[in-house]
Design a protein around this motif. Sequence first.
Motif, mmCIF file in Angstrom:
data_model
loop_
_atom_site.group_PDB
_atom_site.id
_atom_site.type_symbol
_atom_site.label_atom_id
_atom_site.label_comp_id
_atom_site.label_asym_id
_atom_site.label_seq_id
_atom_site.Cartn_x
_atom_site.Cartn_y
_atom_site.Cartn_z
ATOM 1 N N VAL A 281 3.842 -12.789 -3.257
ATOM 2 C CA VAL A 281 2.653 -12.958 -2.373
ATOM 3 C C VAL A 281 2.368 -11.463 -1.948
ATOM 4 O O VAL A 281 1.264 -11.129 -1.751
ATOM 5 C CB VAL A 281 3.239 -13.670 -0.906
ATOM 6 C CG1 VAL A 281 2.083 -13.595 -0.058
ATOM 7 C CG2 VAL A 281 3.347 -15.298 -1.328
ATOM 8 N N ILE A 282 3.467 -10.649 -1.752
ATOM 9 C CA ILE A 282 3.121 -9.222 -1.196
ATOM 10 C C ILE A 282 2.293 -8.502 -2.083
ATOM 11 O O ILE A 282 1.500 -7.771 -1.662
ATOM 12 C CB ILE A 282 4.338 -8.661 -0.850
ATOM 13 C CG1 ILE A 282 5.312 -9.292 0.422
ATOM 14 C CG2 ILE A 282 4.302 -7.011 -0.564
ATOM 15 C CD1 ILE A 282 4.504 -9.323 1.747
ATOM 16 N N MET A 283 2.465 -8.611 -3.451
ATOM 17 C CA MET A 283 1.919 -7.881 -4.297
ATOM 18 C C MET A 283 0.290 -8.381 -4.376
ATOM 19 O O MET A 283 -0.674 -7.415 -4.191
ATOM 20 C CB MET A 283 2.527 -7.728 -5.661
ATOM 21 C CG MET A 283 3.744 -6.690 -5.663
ATOM 22 S SD MET A 283 4.527 -6.698 -7.327
ATOM 23 C CE MET A 283 5.181 -8.106 -7.608
ATOM 24 N N PRO A 284 -0.041 -9.447 -4.590
ATOM 25 C CA PRO A 284 -1.361 -9.794 -4.612
ATOM 26 C C PRO A 284 -2.054 -9.563 -3.263
ATOM 27 O O PRO A 284 -3.132 -8.974 -3.320
ATOM 28 C CB PRO A 284 -1.398 -11.265 -4.750
ATOM 29 C CG PRO A 284 -0.056 -11.597 -5.640
ATOM 30 C CD PRO A 284 0.690 -10.462 -5.032
ATOM 31 N N VAL A 285 -1.465 -9.607 -2.129
ATOM 32 C CA VAL A 285 -1.901 -9.105 -1.088
ATOM 33 C C VAL A 285 -2.491 -7.695 -0.774
ATOM 34 O O VAL A 285 -3.281 -7.221 -0.442
ATOM 35 C CB VAL A 285 -1.244 -9.512 0.151
ATOM 36 C CG1 VAL A 285 -1.704 -9.060 1.497
ATOM 37 C CG2 VAL A 285 -1.087 -11.096 0.467
ATOM 38 N N SER A 286 -1.507 -6.833 -1.523
ATOM 39 C CA SER A 286 -1.481 -5.554 -1.393
ATOM 40 C C SER A 286 -2.620 -5.146 -2.539
ATOM 41 O O SER A 286 -3.587 -4.105 -2.308
ATOM 42 C CB SER A 286 -0.534 -4.922 -2.097
ATOM 43 O OG SER A 286 0.876 -4.954 -1.170
ATOM 44 N N ILE A 287 -2.956 -5.812 -3.462
ATOM 45 C CA ILE A 287 -3.881 -5.587 -4.309
ATOM 46 C C ILE A 287 -5.234 -5.764 -3.617
ATOM 47 O O ILE A 287 -6.225 -5.137 -3.965
ATOM 48 C CB ILE A 287 -3.698 -6.443 -5.703
ATOM 49 C CG1 ILE A 287 -2.659 -5.947 -6.562
ATOM 50 C CG2 ILE A 287 -4.953 -6.020 -6.543
ATOM 51 C CD1 ILE A 287 -1.935 -6.626 -7.600
ATOM 52 N N LEU A 288 -5.247 -6.887 -3.088
ATOM 53 C CA LEU A 288 -6.687 -7.244 -2.514
ATOM 54 C C LEU A 288 -7.072 -6.215 -1.391
ATOM 55 O O LEU A 288 -8.083 -6.069 -1.213
ATOM 56 C CB LEU A 288 -6.619 -8.886 -1.733
ATOM 57 C CG LEU A 288 -6.461 -9.801 -3.101
ATOM 58 C CD1 LEU A 288 -6.061 -11.368 -2.116
ATOM 59 C CD2 LEU A 288 -7.969 -10.037 -3.712
ATOM 60 N N LEU A 289 -6.096 -5.992 -0.789
ATOM 61 C CA LEU A 289 -6.133 -4.827 0.465
ATOM 62 C C LEU A 289 -6.787 -3.702 -0.003
ATOM 63 O O LEU A 289 -7.554 -3.093 0.569
ATOM 64 C CB LEU A 289 -4.721 -4.544 1.109
ATOM 65 C CG LEU A 289 -4.936 -3.404 2.219
ATOM 66 C CD1 LEU A 289 -5.860 -4.090 3.212
ATOM 67 C CD2 LEU A 289 -3.608 -3.111 3.027
ATOM 68 N N LEU A 290 -6.024 -3.135 -1.384
ATOM 69 C CA LEU A 290 -6.489 -1.856 -1.607
ATOM 70 C C LEU A 290 -7.842 -1.847 -2.358
ATOM 71 O O LEU A 290 -8.853 -1.008 -2.114
ATOM 72 C CB LEU A 290 -5.829 -1.453 -3.064
ATOM 73 C CG LEU A 290 -4.264 -0.726 -2.384
ATOM 74 C CD1 LEU A 290 -3.513 -0.687 -3.672
ATOM 75 C CD2 LEU A 290 -4.639 0.660 -1.821
ATOM 76 N N PHE A 291 -8.253 -3.035 -2.547
ATOM 77 C CA PHE A 291 -9.734 -3.449 -3.372
ATOM 78 C C PHE A 291 -10.790 -3.534 -2.167
ATOM 79 O O PHE A 291 -11.734 -2.849 -2.213
ATOM 80 C CB PHE A 291 -9.744 -4.783 -4.335
ATOM 81 C CG PHE A 291 -11.050 -5.206 -4.639
ATOM 82 C CD1 PHE A 291 -11.258 -4.498 -5.794
ATOM 83 C CD2 PHE A 291 -11.898 -5.802 -4.183
ATOM 84 C CE1 PHE A 291 -12.709 -4.818 -6.369
ATOM 85 C CE2 PHE A 291 -13.178 -6.434 -4.654
ATOM 86 C CZ PHE A 291 -13.487 -5.580 -5.874
#
Length: 300
Positions: free
Chosen positions: A73-83
């Motif tokens: 969960v944390i990694m996809p959330v981080s990717i979406l945040l950076l995008f």
Amino acid sequence: MIFFILASTALNIVGSIFLLTGIAKVIEPWKFTQHITKLNLVSPKLTIPVALTFTAIESALGIALILGVFPTVIMPVSILLLFGLSMLTYWSTSTGKTEDCGCYNGLLKITPTQSLILNAIYIFLLIFGEFFGKYQPTILWQWLVVLITFIISYALAAGSLEYMQENGRPFIDFTPLKENRMWQIEWLGEDSKSLMSGSVIVVFMSPECSQCKHWLGVLKLVQWQDNLPAIVGLIDTENIQAGQDFVDKYFLNFPVVAVDKKFYRKLKIEVVPTAVLLEDGVIQEKWIGLMPMWFINKIK
């Protein structure tokens, strides 16, 4: 085995970046608050809560990535945040609302293009870590560390901002303009000589700064009163005529010196208005964004 090590390293790198940028915002939250204000995407009443919440989330995400908390969960959330932040940076800088991404809060001076490139690298590292990492189930103490990081980051950022609002200066100051330090003659050359005796308030401003314009009326009143310090204004423009136009436009009764923008960067002036109170060339106080009430109450 090597891919697992590389994946863990990648997540530690991105997590550390999130944590460091979060800490930078905790120490100087007014900079990030001002950046959000420039975006003009949220109500002014929500600007501070949004800035503090984002700071806490950023710090908590950093710890979560480093500890490997719930990576699916944390990694996809981080990717979406950076995008999402990349899109926001492109929009805000291309429309002239901001000059940079605001991500590093002055910790790192980079162009919008460099910011987008770095975000792309972080996203790549996160994707690499998600596909090649091997993670153990998250246990309670890890969740608690993330939660505590969120709470502490929010509380410290709020406290730092409150201290600034009450005292007109940061709790921790990293700039050359610190209390009990001498004003350096070489900073303004000949113009510095008039600052080395008596009481003087040096105000760093910008012609585009709306808050600076609110200060001008107060500063003109201060200049009229013999029992208060003299006022010297600085504006970040190399055009001497622009400095005179600024004086004429607002009918200023105090001298204004036009300086190179590099001078502001040298003294780490990132928020305007900023002012320093000098006594015989020694910095007694520093005010950022807000003039302290004790001084305003002295004005007749």
